[in-house]
Design a protein around this motif. Structure first.
Motif, mmCIF file in Angstrom:
data_model
loop_
_atom_site.group_PDB
_atom_site.id
_atom_site.type_symbol
_atom_site.label_atom_id
_atom_site.label_comp_id
_atom_site.label_asym_id
_atom_site.label_seq_id
_atom_site.Cartn_x
_atom_site.Cartn_y
_atom_site.Cartn_z
ATOM 1 N N ALA A 109 26.154 46.569 39.023
ATOM 2 C CA ALA A 109 26.554 47.849 39.602
ATOM 3 C C ALA A 109 28.037 47.861 39.956
ATOM 4 N N GLN A 110 28.572 46.729 40.454
ATOM 5 C CA GLN A 110 29.961 46.719 40.910
ATOM 6 C C GLN A 110 30.968 46.785 39.768
ATOM 7 N N THR A 111 30.530 46.449 38.550
ATOM 8 C CA THR A 111 31.459 46.477 37.416
ATOM 9 C C THR A 111 31.217 47.652 36.477
ATOM 10 N N ARG A 112 30.241 48.469 36.754
ATOM 11 C CA ARG A 112 29.968 49.613 35.870
ATOM 12 C C ARG A 112 31.187 50.527 35.806
ATOM 13 N N ASN A 113 31.652 50.792 34.595
ATOM 14 C CA ASN A 113 32.833 51.634 34.352
ATOM 15 C C ASN A 113 34.110 51.064 34.956
ATOM 16 N N LYS A 114 34.141 49.756 35.215
ATOM 17 C CA LYS A 114 35.312 49.142 35.828
ATOM 18 C C LYS A 114 36.057 48.198 34.888
ATOM 19 N N LEU A 115 35.369 47.535 33.965
ATOM 20 C CA LEU A 115 36.007 46.532 33.114
ATOM 21 C C LEU A 115 36.704 47.165 31.914
ATOM 22 N N LEU A 116 36.294 48.357 31.544
ATOM 23 C CA LEU A 116 36.924 49.120 30.463
ATOM 24 C C LEU A 116 37.851 50.153 31.082
ATOM 25 N N ILE A 117 39.138 50.077 30.728
ATOM 26 C CA ILE A 117 40.134 51.002 31.278
ATOM 27 C C ILE A 117 40.768 51.762 30.117
ATOM 28 N N PRO A 118 40.274 52.964 29.804
ATOM 29 C CA PRO A 118 40.877 53.736 28.710
ATOM 30 C C PRO A 118 42.130 54.453 29.179
ATOM 31 N N ILE A 119 43.165 54.444 28.344
ATOM 32 C CA ILE A 119 44.352 55.252 28.616
ATOM 33 C C ILE A 119 44.534 56.228 27.452
ATOM 34 N N ARG A 120 44.957 57.419 27.774
ATOM 35 C CA ARG A 120 45.074 58.471 26.757
ATOM 36 C C ARG A 120 46.504 58.506 26.222
ATOM 37 N N TYR A 121 46.637 58.132 24.954
ATOM 38 C CA TYR A 121 47.938 58.189 24.283
ATOM 39 C C TYR A 121 48.137 59.548 23.621
ATOM 40 N N SER A 122 47.069 60.127 23.053
ATOM 41 C CA SER A 122 47.200 61.426 22.383
ATOM 42 C C SER A 122 45.848 62.087 22.196
ATOM 43 N N ALA A 176 39.487 41.507 39.983
ATOM 44 C CA ALA A 176 38.750 40.823 41.043
ATOM 45 C C ALA A 176 37.245 41.073 40.941
ATOM 46 N N LEU A 177 36.852 42.128 40.225
ATOM 47 C CA LEU A 177 35.427 42.464 40.092
ATOM 48 C C LEU A 177 34.760 41.770 38.916
ATOM 49 N N ALA A 178 35.544 41.177 38.032
ATOM 50 C CA ALA A 178 34.982 40.605 36.801
ATOM 51 C C ALA A 178 33.924 39.561 37.139
ATOM 52 N N PRO A 179 32.804 39.565 36.430
ATOM 53 C CA PRO A 179 31.757 38.571 36.690
ATOM 54 C C PRO A 179 32.205 37.181 36.268
ATOM 55 N N ASP A 180 31.498 36.156 36.761
ATOM 56 C CA ASP A 180 31.786 34.805 36.314
ATOM 57 C C ASP A 180 31.698 34.733 34.798
#
Length: 205
Positions: A109-122, A176-180
């Motif tokens: 639960a703590q990493t849901r939608n947290k490990l993937l960081i999309p940035i919008r280029y276009s 800091a949230l990444a799992p072991d």
């Protein structure tokens, strides 16, 4: 007396950040010459030791099998930055990278939608639905600071650096949230079904 059994310490990650992007004209130069150097600088300022960033063109050593090197780096990365263009979603490799990290984040639960960081280029309107649902904020929307030419000391260069400063703070918190570390499953690009993208050239029914 025998020593009590101790569980082995988890293996460390090799990389903090994996940069996922499509090899297309203009974008490669922007990532190489502007985005990654600034990200390295400001992420180094956020972490107690230098940030380890993986990008395929510089992190794969001569003689490595390309596909194995990518998969191993992905498994050994705490989080992923996806640099989004519509062409990103026409690449099975890019989609496999996205899905691999997104599915890893969904394990807790703590990493849901947290490990993937999309940035919008276009061209956000022409992303698939699962990408348009992502929230883009000041530090992840790069529409106004993209392009291969960013003049030094210009307002565009200053705006780009300001965004990356904010992005580095977000990344540091996510790391800091990444799992072991463990043998995380990596999706094989050959099994990926590419998503359907909106096509502005087709009339609306």
């Amino acid at each position: 007396d025998p020593e009590p059994h101790r569980a082995p310490s988890p293996m460390p990650y090799r990389y903090d950040v994996f940069i996922s992007y499509r090899n297309q004209p203009g974008l490669v130069g922007w990532v190489r010459d502007h985005f990654q150097p600034l990200l390295q600088t400001w992420l180094d300022n956020e972490l107690p030791s230098g940030a380890m960033i993986f990008r395929d063109k510089v992190s794969i050593e001569a003689g490595d099998e390309w596909s194995d090197a990518i998969k191993n780096a992905l498994a050994d990365s705490r989080c992923l930055i996806a640099v989004l263009t519509p062409q990103y979603f026409r690449s099975k490799w890019c989609v496999a990278e996205w899905q691999s990290i997104d599915s890893r984040g969904a394990l807790q639960a703590q990493t849901r939608n947290k490990l993937l960081i999309p940035i919008r280029y276009s061209n956000g309107p022409y992303f698939p639905q699962f990408a348009t649902k992502k929230q883009f904020s000041a530090e992840t929307d790069f529409l106004d600071v993209n392009g291969t030419v960013v003049p030094p000391n210009s307002s565009q260069a200053a705006a780009l650096e300001d965004k990356i400063k904010l992005l580095a703070k977000t990344i540091a918190a996510r790391l800091a949230l990444a799992p072991d570390h463990q043998p995380f499953p990596i999706i094989d690009p050959d099994t990926v079904e590419l998503p359907t993208l909106p096509d502005p050239r087709k009339p609306t029914p």
